[in-house]
Write a protein that holds these residues in place. Structure first.
Motif, PDB file in Angstrom:
ATOM      1  N   GLY A 253      31.034  39.766  37.955  1.00 17.06           N
ATOM      2  CA  GLY A 253      30.329  40.490  38.777  1.00 17.06           C
ATOM      3  C   GLY A 253      30.830  41.846  38.938  1.00 17.06           C
ATOM      4  O   GLY A 253      32.238  41.888  38.861  1.00 17.06           O
ATOM      5  N   ALA A 254      30.011  42.922  39.212  1.00 10.98           N
ATOM      6  CA  ALA A 254      30.841  44.254  39.593  1.00 10.98           C
ATOM      7  C   ALA A 254      31.445  44.353  40.630  1.00 10.98           C
ATOM      8  O   ALA A 254      32.616  45.112  40.846  1.00 10.98           O
ATOM      9  N   GLN A 255      31.626  43.369  41.567  1.00  6.94           N
ATOM     10  CA  GLN A 255      32.585  43.389  42.781  1.00  6.94           C
ATOM     11  C   GLN A 255      34.039  43.152  42.370  1.00  6.94           C
ATOM     12  O   GLN A 255      34.946  43.959  42.970  1.00  6.94           O
ATOM     13  N   ASP A 256      34.261  42.271  41.344  1.00  5.99           N
ATOM     14  CA  ASP A 256      35.323  42.118  41.048  1.00  5.99           C
ATOM     15  C   ASP A 256      35.861  42.763  39.632  1.00  5.99           C
ATOM     16  O   ASP A 256      36.813  42.357  38.760  1.00  5.99           O
ATOM     17  N   GLY A 257      34.806  43.466  39.114  1.00  2.24           N
ATOM     18  CA  GLY A 257      35.041  44.140  37.836  1.00  2.24           C
ATOM     19  C   GLY A 257      35.045  43.457  36.728  1.00  2.24           C
ATOM     20  O   GLY A 257      35.871  43.894  35.748  1.00  2.24           O
ATOM     21  N   LEU A 258      34.319  42.283  36.511  1.00  2.00           N
ATOM     22  CA  LEU A 258      34.367  41.507  35.422  1.00  2.00           C
ATOM     23  C   LEU A 258      32.960  41.309  34.683  1.00  2.00           C
ATOM     24  O   LEU A 258      32.085  41.054  35.542  1.00  2.00           O
ATOM     25  N   VAL A 259      32.750  41.623  33.488  1.00  2.00           N
ATOM     26  CA  VAL A 259      31.636  41.101  32.894  1.00  2.00           C
ATOM     27  C   VAL A 259      31.637  40.167  31.826  1.00  2.00           C
ATOM     28  O   VAL A 259      32.749  40.322  30.961  1.00  2.00           O
ATOM     29  N   ASP A 260      31.134  39.140  31.872  1.00  2.00           N
ATOM     30  CA  ASP A 260      31.449  38.125  31.163  1.00  2.00           C
ATOM     31  C   ASP A 260      31.074  38.404  29.416  1.00  2.00           C
ATOM     32  O   ASP A 260      30.311  39.120  29.193  1.00  2.00           O
ATOM     33  N   ASP A 261      31.746  37.980  28.537  1.00  2.00           N
ATOM     34  CA  ASP A 261      33.124  36.853  28.797  1.00  2.00           C
ATOM     35  C   ASP A 261      34.181  37.327  29.389  1.00  2.00           C
ATOM     36  O   ASP A 261      34.603  38.389  28.906  1.00  2.00           O
ATOM     37  N   VAL A 262      34.779  36.614  30.049  1.00  2.00           N
ATOM     38  CA  VAL A 262      36.310  36.883  30.605  1.00  2.00           C
ATOM     39  C   VAL A 262      37.240  36.088  29.663  1.00  2.00           C
ATOM     40  O   VAL A 262      37.153  34.928  29.522  1.00  2.00           O
ATOM     41  N   GLU A 263      38.077  36.833  28.851  1.00  6.69           N
ATOM     42  CA  GLU A 263      38.787  36.534  27.772  1.00  6.69           C
ATOM     43  C   GLU A 263      40.405  36.329  27.989  1.00  6.69           C
ATOM     44  O   GLU A 263      40.811  35.851  29.137  1.00  6.69           O
ATOM     45  N   GLY A 264      41.119  37.097  27.364  1.00  8.66           N
ATOM     46  CA  GLY A 264      42.605  37.168  27.627  1.00  8.66           C
ATOM     47  C   GLY A 264      42.855  37.597  28.861  1.00  8.66           C
ATOM     48  O   GLY A 264      42.539  38.410  29.776  1.00  8.66           O
ATOM     49  N   LEU A 265      44.201  37.047  29.268  1.00  4.14           N
ATOM     50  CA  LEU A 265      44.815  37.471  30.628  1.00  4.14           C
ATOM     51  C   LEU A 265      46.344  37.633  30.243  1.00  4.14           C
ATOM     52  O   LEU A 265      46.739  36.924  29.404  1.00  4.14           O
ATOM     53  N   ALA A 266      46.657  38.617  31.156  1.00  5.96           N
ATOM     54  CA  ALA A 266      48.393  38.941  31.095  1.00  5.96           C
ATOM     55  C   ALA A 266      48.708  39.375  32.406  1.00  5.96           C
ATOM     56  O   ALA A 266      48.001  39.727  33.166  1.00  5.96           O
ATOM     57  N   ILE A 267      49.956  39.172  32.481  1.00  8.23           N
ATOM     58  CA  ILE A 267      50.769  39.610  33.631  1.00  8.23           C
ATOM     59  C   ILE A 267      51.674  40.888  33.549  1.00  8.23           C
ATOM     60  O   ILE A 267      52.649  40.705  32.531  1.00  8.23           O
ATOM     61  N   ALA A 268      51.509  42.029  34.289  1.00  7.44           N
ATOM     62  CA  ALA A 268      52.486  43.108  34.148  1.00  7.44           C
ATOM     63  C   ALA A 268      53.343  43.001  35.629  1.00  7.44           C
ATOM     64  O   ALA A 268      52.959  43.025  36.519  1.00  7.44           O
ATOM     65  N   ARG A 269      54.875  42.992  35.204  1.00 11.87           N
ATOM     66  CA  ARG A 269      55.536  42.837  36.488  1.00 11.87           C
ATOM     67  C   ARG A 269      56.718  43.736  36.146  1.00 11.87           C
ATOM     68  O   ARG A 269      57.269  43.935  35.288  1.00 11.87           O
ATOM     69  N   ASP A 270      56.615  44.851  37.215  1.00 15.07           N
ATOM     70  CA  ASP A 270      57.815  45.812  36.971  1.00 15.07           C
ATOM     71  C   ASP A 270      59.037  45.553  37.741  1.00 15.07           C
ATOM     72  O   ASP A 270      59.061  44.580  38.677  1.00 15.07           O
ATOM     73  N   GLY A 271      59.953  46.654  37.697  1.00 14.29           N
ATOM     74  CA  GLY A 271      61.187  46.514  38.491  1.00 14.29           C
ATOM     75  C   GLY A 271      61.175  46.595  40.129  1.00 14.29           C
ATOM     76  O   GLY A 271      62.054  46.637  40.621  1.00 14.29           O
ATOM     77  N   LYS A 272      60.038  47.089  40.471  1.00 13.26           N
ATOM     78  CA  LYS A 272      59.846  47.295  41.917  1.00 13.26           C
ATOM     79  C   LYS A 272      59.262  46.261  42.457  1.00 13.26           C
ATOM     80  O   LYS A 272      58.514  46.274  43.807  1.00 13.26           O
ATOM     81  N   GLU A 273      59.292  44.919  41.919  1.00  8.19           N
ATOM     82  CA  GLU A 273      58.602  43.831  42.762  1.00  8.19           C
ATOM     83  C   GLU A 273      56.953  44.028  42.716  1.00  8.19           C
ATOM     84  O   GLU A 273      56.472  43.269  43.599  1.00  8.19           O
ATOM     85  N   ARG A 274      56.466  44.877  41.848  1.00  9.31           N
ATOM     86  CA  ARG A 274      54.904  44.802  41.983  1.00  9.31           C
ATOM     87  C   ARG A 274      54.492  43.946  40.821  1.00  9.31           C
ATOM     88  O   ARG A 274      55.331  44.026  39.514  1.00  9.31           O
ATOM     89  N   ALA A 275      53.292  43.688  40.830  1.00 13.00           N
ATOM     90  CA  ALA A 275      52.771  42.725  39.552  1.00 13.00           C
ATOM     91  C   ALA A 275      51.186  42.889  39.717  1.00 13.00           C
ATOM     92  O   ALA A 275      50.773  42.991  40.738  1.00 13.00           O
ATOM     93  N   TRP A 276      50.749  42.984  38.605  1.00 13.82           N
ATOM     94  CA  TRP A 276      49.258  43.137  38.267  1.00 13.82           C
ATOM     95  C   TRP A 276      48.747  41.861  37.270  1.00 13.82           C
ATOM     96  O   TRP A 276      49.480  41.740  36.089  1.00 13.82           O
ATOM     97  N   LEU A 277      47.519  41.259  37.494  1.00 11.54           N
ATOM     98  CA  LEU A 277      46.920  40.505  36.422  1.00 11.54           C
ATOM     99  C   LEU A 277      46.335  41.143  35.632  1.00 11.54           C
ATOM    100  O   LEU A 277      45.192  41.826  36.320  1.00 11.54           O
ATOM    101  N   VAL A 278      46.055  41.180  34.398  1.00 12.91           N
ATOM    102  CA  VAL A 278      45.280  42.045  33.470  1.00 12.91           C
ATOM    103  C   VAL A 278      44.236  41.042  32.905  1.00 12.91           C
ATOM    104  O   VAL A 278      44.681  40.054  32.362  1.00 12.91           O
TER     105      VAL A 278
END
Length: 362
Positions: A253-278
């Motif tokens: 849905g638009a609130q979470d920025g996802l339009v089906d199908d939801v497919e691949g997932l990945a995690i980006a974690r930097d050296g500043k202890e920040r992380a994102w799910l892509v």
């Protein structure tokens, strides 16, 4: 808009007798294209060998800490086997290993102290008997060697099709890593990978069931959390320290920025202890980032605007942050391209720095 369109999209003004007339072949209503910024790819891989078919699927990244520009990419041709590419997109190796759908890799330490790169993939060559295909990757030359293909479901579990796949760090005293196979019916099976002579053997541990077809998954080792994409529903998180239980993370849905199908997932974690799910928002050819600290949506981007063509219908993605040489100084993002016409499908490479700057991430 035609009369049939009015019926399909919700008009209540038509008589019941008209509802069945001429509507059998109506297309689905178009999916919304949510706002997203364009980020150009700066490299792409040689197309996979299977032409005129949905073949390329899921990439994994090995970062060469000693020589980051010599890092390697592993990617599946789900009709034929497994490729290894350099950051220039050229093929370093190909192993004809059957219908491998999703792949992942881990650096592991064997009982004799040897450190090796373990590659594993969901093997759906036999659609009724799920297996994990296992390989060694040589970082010096990019060559693959086959370890073997192993079953992992208890005998009383019946038939199932292996689909999604990801790996996480070891959770037990003697296991090398944990493997997570997402069966096509939404069941996610956790197995421990053990060294057994020359073999790497998966041993069933437990599972958790989502309601409908699921595929993409990724493990955040820092928090010991598994994330799984249920294609038409959204993303679930599964804490691994306790009994497996899926908790809603983001919804289609638009609130979470996802339009089906939801497919691949990945995690980006930097050296500043920040992380994102892509996440691959396949329905509108975009990629959505979530801040893992609070679950909020950071932003969305599409691949396009450069000399290399963009992507569409993306299945698998991967991202690793850190130095990958002068072209990828902050990290590497890879996405499968479902429409690379007139050539076969391939994988597109982006600089994380370009994504970060486009999304105004400080």
């Amino acid at each position: 808009m035609r009369m049939c369109d009015l019926v399909k999209y919700g008009s209540g003004a038509l008589l019941p007798g008209l509802l069945l007339a001429g509507c059998a072949t109506l297309p689905e209503p178009p999916k919304a294209y949510l706002p997203a910024v364009d980020v150009p790819a700066i490299a792409e891989t040689v197309p996979v060998g299977t032409a005129n078919d949905d073949a390329a699927d899921d990439p994994a990244i090995w970062r060469n800490a000693a020589d980051p520009a010599a890092s390697l990419i592993v990617g599946t041709d789900k009709k034929a086997g497994l490729y290894v590419y350099g950051l220039d997109g050229k093929v370093r190796d190909f192993l004809a290993a059957g219908a491998l759908n999703n792949a992942d890799l881990r650096e592991v330490t064997l009982a004799d102290g040897t450190k090796r790169i373990l590659v594993a993939a969901s093997d759906r060559t036999d659609r009724s008997q799920p297996r994990i295909a296992l390989f060694w990757l040589e970082g010096t030359n990019g060559k693959l060697s086959e370890i073997g293909t192993e079953t992992f479901l208890p005998a009383d579990r019946g038939s199932a099709e292996a689909y999604g796949f990801c790996m996480g760090g070891a959770l037990g005293e003697n296991d090398l890593a944990r493997a997570y196979v997402v069966l096509k019916d939404g069941t996610v099976v956790e197995s421990a990978l053990f060294e057994q002579g020359d073999r790497i053997v998966p041993t069933y541990i437990r599972d958790v069931k989502l309601a409908t077809q699921s595929e993409g998954c990724v493990v955040d080792d820092a928090t010991q959390t598994l994330y799984v994409a249920e294609e038409d529903v959204g993303i679930w998180k599964v804490p691994l320290q306790t009994v497996l239980k899926a908790e809603a993370y983001a919804r289609v849905g638009a609130q979470d920025g996802l339009v089906d199908d939801v497919e691949g997932l990945a995690i980006a974690r930097d050296g500043k202890e920040r992380a994102w799910l892509v996440a691959s928002s396949q329905g509108d050819n975009a990629y959505t980032l979530f801040d893992l600290a609070d679950g909020s949506m950071t932003g969305r981007f599409r691949i396009g605007g450069g000399e290399i063509d963009g992507t569409s219908d993306t299945d698998g993605i991967e991202v690793v942050l850190g130095d990958f040489g002068p072209r990828f100084p902050e990290g590497l993002f890879i996405a499968q391209d479902g429409d690379n016409a007139p050539e076969a499908q391939n994988f597109k490479l982006l600089s994380w720095q370009s994504i970060r700057e486009a999304l105004e991430i400080e």
